[in-house]
Design an enzyme around this catalytic site. Structure first.
Site, PDB file in Angstrom:
ATOM      1  N   LYS A 114       0.816  -1.296  -0.050  1.00 23.03           N
ATOM      2  CA  LYS A 114      -0.010   0.086   0.116  1.00 23.03           C
ATOM      3  C   LYS A 114       0.928   1.191  -0.005  1.00 23.03           C
ATOM      4  O   LYS A 114       0.504   2.439  -0.337  1.00 23.03           O
ATOM      5  CB  LYS A 114      -1.120   0.084   1.053  1.00 23.03           C
ATOM      6  CG  LYS A 114      -0.411   0.053   2.537  1.00 23.03           C
ATOM      7  CD  LYS A 114      -1.342   0.058   3.632  1.00 23.03           C
ATOM      8  CE  LYS A 114      -1.029   0.352   4.932  1.00 23.03           C
ATOM      9  NZ  LYS A 114       0.234  -0.492   5.285  1.00 23.03           N
ATOM     10  N   LYS A 133       3.683   1.790  -1.794  1.00 28.64           N
ATOM     11  CA  LYS A 133       3.826   1.909  -3.148  1.00 28.64           C
ATOM     12  C   LYS A 133       2.718   2.550  -3.584  1.00 28.64           C
ATOM     13  O   LYS A 133       2.726   3.596  -4.485  1.00 28.64           O
ATOM     14  CB  LYS A 133       4.092   0.564  -4.057  1.00 28.64           C
ATOM     15  CG  LYS A 133       5.570  -0.134  -3.497  1.00 28.64           C
ATOM     16  CD  LYS A 133       5.528  -1.129  -4.634  1.00 28.64           C
ATOM     17  CE  LYS A 133       6.772  -2.202  -4.313  1.00 28.64           C
ATOM     18  NZ  LYS A 133       7.091  -3.207  -5.535  1.00 28.64           N
ATOM     19  N   ASP A 188       9.147  -4.267  -9.535  1.00 26.91           N
ATOM     20  CA  ASP A 188       9.936  -4.934  -8.665  1.00 26.91           C
ATOM     21  C   ASP A 188      11.009  -3.965  -8.352  1.00 26.91           C
ATOM     22  O   ASP A 188      11.683  -3.387  -9.329  1.00 26.91           O
ATOM     23  CB  ASP A 188      10.361  -6.059  -9.191  1.00 26.91           C
ATOM     24  CG  ASP A 188      10.619  -7.415  -8.314  1.00 26.91           C
ATOM     25  OD1 ASP A 188      10.268  -7.116  -7.408  1.00 26.91           O
ATOM     26  OD2 ASP A 188      11.935  -7.847  -8.693  1.00 26.91           O
ATOM     27  N   ALA A 189      11.213  -3.999  -6.973  1.00 27.12           N
ATOM     28  CA  ALA A 189      12.260  -2.819  -6.483  1.00 27.12           C
ATOM     29  C   ALA A 189      13.194  -3.776  -5.570  1.00 27.12           C
ATOM     30  O   ALA A 189      13.040  -4.785  -5.207  1.00 27.12           O
ATOM     31  CB  ALA A 189      11.429  -1.710  -5.670  1.00 27.12           C
ATOM     32  N   PHE A 232      12.956  -0.454   4.125  1.00 26.23           N
ATOM     33  CA  PHE A 232      14.374   0.186   4.322  1.00 26.23           C
ATOM     34  C   PHE A 232      14.286   1.641   4.296  1.00 26.23           C
ATOM     35  O   PHE A 232      15.508   2.228   4.478  1.00 26.23           O
ATOM     36  CB  PHE A 232      15.020  -0.341   3.025  1.00 26.23           C
ATOM     37  CG  PHE A 232      15.257  -1.995   2.825  1.00 26.23           C
ATOM     38  CD1 PHE A 232      15.964  -2.764   3.552  1.00 26.23           C
ATOM     39  CD2 PHE A 232      14.552  -2.498   1.805  1.00 26.23           C
ATOM     40  CE1 PHE A 232      15.995  -3.741   3.537  1.00 26.23           C
ATOM     41  CE2 PHE A 232      14.481  -3.849   1.436  1.00 26.23           C
ATOM     42  CZ  PHE A 232      15.400  -4.690   2.321  1.00 26.23           C
ATOM     43  N   HIS A 257      13.636   6.289  -6.530  1.00 27.64           N
ATOM     44  CA  HIS A 257      13.896   5.425  -7.424  1.00 27.64           C
ATOM     45  C   HIS A 257      12.437   5.036  -8.128  1.00 27.64           C
ATOM     46  O   HIS A 257      12.372   4.959  -9.734  1.00 27.64           O
ATOM     47  CB  HIS A 257      14.379   4.085  -7.127  1.00 27.64           C
ATOM     48  CG  HIS A 257      13.676   3.565  -5.909  1.00 27.64           C
ATOM     49  ND1 HIS A 257      13.306   4.432  -4.735  1.00 27.64           N
ATOM     50  CD2 HIS A 257      13.036   2.309  -5.433  1.00 27.64           C
ATOM     51  CE1 HIS A 257      12.752   3.760  -3.895  1.00 27.64           C
ATOM     52  NE2 HIS A 257      12.417   2.630  -4.391  1.00 27.64           N
ATOM     53  N   ARG A 258      11.359   5.183  -7.427  1.00 29.25           N
ATOM     54  CA  ARG A 258      10.132   4.760  -8.040  1.00 29.25           C
ATOM     55  C   ARG A 258       9.667   6.136  -8.732  1.00 29.25           C
ATOM     56  O   ARG A 258       9.001   5.960 -10.000  1.00 29.25           O
ATOM     57  CB  ARG A 258       9.129   4.733  -6.779  1.00 29.25           C
ATOM     58  CG  ARG A 258       7.891   4.351  -6.934  1.00 29.25           C
ATOM     59  CD  ARG A 258       6.971   3.610  -5.946  1.00 29.25           C
ATOM     60  NE  ARG A 258       7.655   2.421  -5.653  1.00 29.25           N
ATOM     61  CZ  ARG A 258       8.481   2.214  -4.458  1.00 29.25           C
ATOM     62  NH1 ARG A 258       8.606   3.308  -3.376  1.00 29.25           N
ATOM     63  NH2 ARG A 258       8.886   1.015  -4.178  1.00 29.25           N
TER      64      ARG A 258
HETATM   65  P1  ITT Z   1       4.649  -5.888  -4.482  1.00 31.03           P
HETATM   66  O1  ITT Z   1       3.477  -6.527  -4.270  1.00 31.03           O
HETATM   67  O2  ITT Z   1       4.612  -4.646  -5.375  1.00 31.03           O
HETATM   68  O3  ITT Z   1       5.819  -6.964  -5.355  1.00 31.03           O
HETATM   69  P2  ITT Z   1       6.542  -5.888  -2.210  1.00 31.03           P
HETATM   70  O4  ITT Z   1       6.811  -5.036  -1.059  1.00 31.03           O
HETATM   71  O5  ITT Z   1       6.734  -7.089  -2.498  1.00 31.03           O
HETATM   72  O6  ITT Z   1       5.426  -5.373  -3.327  1.00 31.03           O
HETATM   73  P3  ITT Z   1       9.162  -5.486  -3.942  1.00 31.03           P
HETATM   74  O7  ITT Z   1       9.415  -6.871  -3.989  1.00 31.03           O
HETATM   75  O8  ITT Z   1       9.072  -4.324  -5.085  1.00 31.03           O
HETATM   76  O9  ITT Z   1       7.945  -5.180  -3.155  1.00 31.03           O
HETATM   77  O10 ITT Z   1      10.330  -4.677  -2.835  1.00 31.03           O
HETATM   78  C1  ITT Z   1      11.262  -5.400  -2.428  1.00 31.03           C
HETATM   79  C2  ITT Z   1      11.310  -4.996  -1.153  1.00 31.03           C
HETATM   80  O11 ITT Z   1      12.093  -3.716  -0.917  1.00 31.03           O
HETATM   81  C3  ITT Z   1      10.281  -4.934  -0.215  1.00 31.03           C
HETATM   82  O12 ITT Z   1      10.634  -5.401   1.355  1.00 31.03           O
HETATM   83  C4  ITT Z   1       9.778  -3.575  -0.192  1.00 31.03           C
HETATM   84  O13 ITT Z   1       9.005  -3.274   1.151  1.00 31.03           O
HETATM   85  C5  ITT Z   1      11.259  -2.924   0.019  1.00 31.03           C
HETATM   86  N1  ITT Z   1      11.114  -1.676  -0.879  1.00 31.03           N
HETATM   87  C6  ITT Z   1      10.801  -1.311  -2.113  1.00 31.03           C
HETATM   88  N2  ITT Z   1      10.618   0.022  -2.290  1.00 31.03           N
HETATM   89  C7  ITT Z   1      10.936   0.574  -1.283  1.00 31.03           C
HETATM   90  C8  ITT Z   1      10.913   1.897  -0.856  1.00 31.03           C
HETATM   91  O14 ITT Z   1      10.604   3.078  -1.562  1.00 31.03           O
HETATM   92  N3  ITT Z   1      11.538   2.310   0.166  1.00 31.03           N
HETATM   93  C9  ITT Z   1      11.805   1.158   1.354  1.00 31.03           C
HETATM   94  N4  ITT Z   1      11.896   0.100   0.822  1.00 31.03           N
HETATM   95  C10 ITT Z   1      11.470  -0.393  -0.109  1.00 31.03           C
END
Ligand code: ITT
Length: 182
Positions: free
Chosen positions: A9, A11, A63-64, A141, A167-168
């Site tokens: 949420k 994101k 995907d981050a 993070f 990054h987003r």
């Molecule tokens: P999805 O349902 O969109 O996949 P996710 O939380 O699993 O959501 P990701 O795999 O893209 O998201 O992210 C990998 C990890 O990095 C995950 O633990 C995220 O909470 C964290 N993350 C991603 N973007 C972040 C941000 O902007 N700041 C801090 N942590 C981030």
């Protein structure tokens, strides 16, 4: 209308704040699809293709990951798992006494429409892993990701502030620029 497929949420809040400046409607659905292990690009491509076929709608997925230089890019594509297991305190322990704190956040947006092939858009932001958690804004993070130019961690920035250069923001802006001329 574009559907953002995510279970996160935070994101959604960030993406809505970025999209509001453009004439593109965004909805969000948590499809709960199973991510394959792979690079950010591979995960974004397969997720976008799967969701667009399943919903018969144009979708974006993201995907981050956090890539720490002194740990050879770890946790990278394992970021979700590491956030849930080691957590921020675990990362800080791994970097105890390490001087080179360089890190990058990367975001790959995958876009796909029902009858086309996926496209991807990469965004990055560079920073450092802080020596302790700071700030209670943001998520995951954010409290350990320090941005020298701001003198603050992502955890100390509001959504609007983080969205100036995250990054987003960079990946979504690339996507929006491309999408707007389609
Ligand atoms: P999805 O349902 O969109 O996949 P996710 O939380 O699993 O959501 P990701 O795999 O893209 O998201 O992210 C990998 C990890 O990095 C995950 O633990 C995220 O909470 C964290 N993350 C991603 N973007 C972040 C941000 O902007 N700041 C801090 N942590 C981030």
């Amino acid at each position: 209308m574009i559907t953002f497929i995510t279970g996160n949420k935070h994101k959604v809040i960030e993406a809505e704040n970025i999209f509001k400046d453009y004439d593109i409607n965004l909805e969000h659905i948590d499809l709960g699809y199973c991510e394959p292990q792979g690079t950010l690009e591979e995960v974004a491509i397969s997720g976008a293709k799967y969701a667009s076929r399943k919903l018969n709608k144009p979708v974006i997925v993201e995907d981050a990951g956090l890539f720490i230089k002194a740990l050879k890019g770890f946790p990278g594509t394992y970021s979700s798992y590491v956030q849930e297991t080691l957590g921020n305190q675990g990362i800080l322990k791994l970097l105890d006494g390490v001087n080179d704190r360089y890190a990058e956040f990367r975001s790959v947006i995958g876009y796909c429409a029902p009858n086309s092939e996926p496209k991807i858009f990469l965004g990055k932001v560079i920073g450092e892993i802080a020596v302790e958690e700071k700030g209670d804004l943001g998520f995951a993070f954010d409290p350990i990701f320090y941005v020298p130019a701001e003198g603050k961690t992502f955890g100390e920035l509001t959504t609007e502030e983080k969205n100036q250069f995250s990054h987003r923001k960079n990946s979504l802006e690339k996507f929006i620029k491309w999408y707007s001329i389609q």
